[in-house]
Enzyme design. Structure first.
Site, PDB file in Angstrom:
ATOM      1  N   ASP A  43      45.743  23.471  -1.039  1.00  0.00           N
ATOM      2  CA  ASP A  43      45.410  24.701  -0.536  1.00  0.00           C
ATOM      3  C   ASP A  43      45.960  24.953   1.172  1.00  0.00           C
ATOM      4  OD1 ASP A  43      43.994  26.980   0.672  1.00  0.00           O
ATOM      5  OD2 ASP A  43      42.071  26.006   0.620  1.00  0.00           O
TER       6      ASP A  43
ATOM      7  N   ASP B 171      40.430  25.459  -3.683  1.00  0.00           N
ATOM      8  CA  ASP B 171      40.272  25.943  -2.188  1.00  0.00           C
ATOM      9  C   ASP B 171      39.306  24.888  -1.739  1.00  0.00           C
ATOM     10  OD1 ASP B 171      41.727  28.120  -2.396  1.00  0.00           O
ATOM     11  OD2 ASP B 171      40.021  29.615  -2.209  1.00  0.00           O
TER      12      ASP B 171
ATOM     13  N   SER C 199      35.394  29.415   8.390  1.00  0.00           N
ATOM     14  CA  SER C 199      36.462  29.389   7.205  1.00  0.00           C
ATOM     15  C   SER C 199      35.961  28.682   6.082  1.00  0.00           C
ATOM     16  CB  SER C 199      37.970  29.117   7.706  1.00  0.00           C
ATOM     17  OG  SER C 199      38.705  28.938   6.518  1.00  0.00           O
ATOM     18  N   GLY C 200      36.257  28.869   5.073  1.00  0.00           N
ATOM     19  CA  GLY C 200      35.886  27.947   3.851  1.00  0.00           C
ATOM     20  C   GLY C 200      37.184  26.895   3.652  1.00  0.00           C
ATOM     21  N   HIS C 201      38.383  26.961   4.345  1.00  0.00           N
ATOM     22  CA  HIS C 201      39.587  26.262   4.128  1.00  0.00           C
ATOM     23  C   HIS C 201      39.548  25.310   5.211  1.00  0.00           C
ATOM     24  CE1 HIS C 201      40.755  29.356   1.060  1.00  0.00           C
ATOM     25  NE2 HIS C 201      40.112  30.275   1.729  1.00  0.00           N
TER      26      HIS C 201
ATOM     27  N   HIS D 237      30.871  33.047  11.557  1.00  0.00           N
ATOM     28  CA  HIS D 237      31.904  33.101  10.479  1.00  0.00           C
ATOM     29  C   HIS D 237      32.579  31.898  10.874  1.00  0.00           C
ATOM     30  CE1 HIS D 237      34.042  33.439   6.691  1.00  0.00           C
ATOM     31  NE2 HIS D 237      34.812  33.621   7.391  1.00  0.00           N
TER      32      HIS D 237
HETATM   33 ZN   LIG Z   1      41.027  31.249  -2.676  1.00  0.00          ZN
HETATM   34 ZN   LIG Z   2      38.055  30.590  -2.418  1.00  0.00          ZN
END
Ligand SMILES: [Zn+2]
Ligand SMILES: [Zn+2]
Length: 550
Positions: free
Chosen positions: A192, A160, A363-365, A361
């Protein structure tokens, strides 16, 4: 026959969650990630879902190692189920390893599993696979992607990732390593896809700090921040805001407390002494002096936030002037439950702040532009989108075509579809099971599709029980009792149930004298009632008829 490299996705392709991928070359295999997925709201009574990893068990003697790319549940949550049955060393970075230890200790597997710490930049030989770990930014520190040199060629697995130039821990994704891979020639990139339908660039985690500053400045009373228990970066950001604004911080919920403790011990969460205090102490402080962090951002009714929204949390309740911050996005499928929780919190008088009301917040993506950059940095021959629902995978494939990869070099595959690499060529071959294994209480896999269908039927239309009394000759005696739950409001249905009793009598008369006895009577009555209720109400309750000989 020459050996081939086989990539076998067992989870995370065609869905968000329960990531698991097997690399297989001849008699050797390497497993990447062992995650869980949270149930959607139509999966009644299910605690969580793990991949169907039958194939791994059938080939468990081949497994030379298990790599966990980072500490999120969708990559770690099935670890105990795998380690109960597979004996192979586990490789993870220090924080990921720490979070795995917490899980394995809970499952009493701690002593049996060989955990190996690796760091970004390390290279480890696992069977015939030379694995290079490279750092990636994500919403948890210490995530890695993998460069796996196999006898068939170099495969890059992104894990990720996002490309954040100002991450909370100050450690950007290792661009140089990615470019270096391309210099060596990359056979395939697995990347990812979670945010493939988001244009542009995912904002940096740094945008959250000013948003939190606003929240902390304006909150008249307590602040409650809800996020995932494994979002260590977010816990750090809330702690930083607490320090800046003179508040103490309490963590509520076992998983969050345990994860934070482990992250602090390993130096991934740095909080000045005395900032984190026990919850009971925090509850005695003035409301403007505390921030409480907790879980429950997906609208789970059993979570602390879920209980607060319904006024049935044991330790504390919402009070006037509370500000609740949802520092997360709903996982696809959970939107409805999240919105319901927000509405309930508002009804109970809380101020509620969530993205997009304020950027609390990110996203981490990676979004589309970052995905393109990764493809350009790595310059793979073949491309396989991973981690995402079918729509994300297809969109990621479109992005890859957009940046110039030939369509025939891109494969969109879902769980269980096997990719083979031979003589520098990729093709999709067999398909093996790649479905769901439901975990329900302590039961693993004993809940199958039949049970799920029954639960759905019960939840939708309830049930009806009919008690039939018969004499020795099988003739119906008196009127049968009809009991129902979750089907109709019985007081309003007197008339219909009287008509149903007549239908039963008619059906019983038809069976009378036939040779197949009570079973025949039971089945006939059940069918007659099902038809009757469907004709009356267009609904199909579960019907149970019992035949008692008087
Ligand atoms: Zn994940
Ligand atoms: Zn993750």
């Amino acid at each position: 026959m020459a050996k081939k490299l086989r990539l076998i996705p067992l989870g995370g392709l065609g869905e968000i969650g329960k990531n698991m991928m097997l690399f297989e070359y001849g008699d050797d295999a390497l497993l990447v990630d062992a995650g869980l997925m949270f149930p959607e709201n139509d999966m009644l009574g299910i605690d969580y879902i793990i991949p169907d990893f039958r194939y791994v068990l059938e080939n468990k003697d081949k497994v030379r190692g298990i790599i966990i790319t980072h500490g999120h549940e969708d990559h770690t949550g099935a670890i105990k189920h795998v380690m109960q049955q597979v004996n192979a060393p586990v490789y993870a970075t220090p924080l990921t390893r720490g979070l795995l230890e917490v899980k394995l200790r809970d499952a009493k597997l701690h002593d049996r599993v060989s955990l190996n710490t690796i760091n970004a930049g390390d290279q480890v030989a696992i069977g015939p696979f030379a694995v290079e770990f490279f750092h990636v930014c994500h919403s948890i520190p210490d995530g890695v992607g993998l460069g796996i040199t196999t006898p068939a060629g170099l495969i890059v697995h992104s894990g990720d990732f996002k490309f954040d130039h100002t991450p909370v821990d100050g450690w950007p994704t290792d661009y140089a390593k990615l470019a270096e891979f391309s210099g060596r020639g990359v056979l395939a990139l697995l990347s990812d896809s979670t945010n493939a339908d988001k244009a542009g660039w995912t904002p940096s985690e740094a945008v959250i700090d000013p948003a939190f500053d606003d929240v902390f400045r304006q909150a008249p009373g307590r602040i409650l921040v809800a996020t995932f228990a494994s979002l260590i970066s977010r816990i750090q950001q809330v702690a930083n805001a607490a320090v800046r604004h003179g508040r103490k911080m309490a963590l509520v919920g076992t998983s969050m407390v345990e994860n934070a403790k482990m992250a602090q011990k390993l130096g991934y969460l740095t909080v000045p002494e005395g900032t984190i205090i026990p919850t009971d102490e925090a509850l005695r402080l003035g409301p403007s002096k505390v921030v409480i962090m907790t879980t429950g951002t997906q609208g789970e009714p059993s979570s602390i936030l879920g209980r607060l929204s319904e006024g049935r949390n044991r330790q504390f309740d919402l009070i006037a002037n509370d500000t609740v911050v949802l520092s997360s996005h709903p996982i696809p499928g959970n939107e409805e439950m999240v919105h319901r929780t927000i509405n309930k919190l508002l009804q109970r008088g809380a101020r509620v702040i969530y993205d997009p009301i304020a950027p609390v917040h990110v996203s981490g993506h990676a979004s589309a532009e970052e995905m393109k950059l990764l493809i350009h940095l790595v310059k793979p021959k073949y491309f396989v989108p991973i981690h995402g629902e079918r729509r994300h995978l297809n969109q990621h494939a479109a992005i890859a075509r957009e940046v110039g990869l030939p369509a025939e070099n891109i494969s969109v595959v879902e769980n269980g579809m096997i990719l083979e690499f031979e003589d520098g060529k990729m093709r999709v071959t067999d398909r093996i099971p790649g479905g769901y294994v439901y975990v329900d209480g302590s039961g693993v896999g004993d809940i199958g599709p039949t049970v799920m269908r029954e639960r759905e039927a019960l939840a939708q239309d309830g049930f009806v029980i009919v008690n039939l009394r018969v004499n020795a000759a099988g003739k119906l005696l008196g009127k049968p009792d009809i009991i129902s739950r979750g089907f109709v409001f019985v007081r309003d249905a007197d008339e219909m149930f009287a008509a149903a009793q007549e239908q039963i009598a008619l059906a019983a008369a038809r069976v009378n004298g036939s040779s197949n006895g009570t079973t025949g009577l039971r089945d006939t009555v059940q069918k007659a009632l099902a038809d009757f209720f469907y004709a009356e109400l267009k609904r199909r309750p579960m019907i149970f008829a019992f035949v008692n000989e008087a």
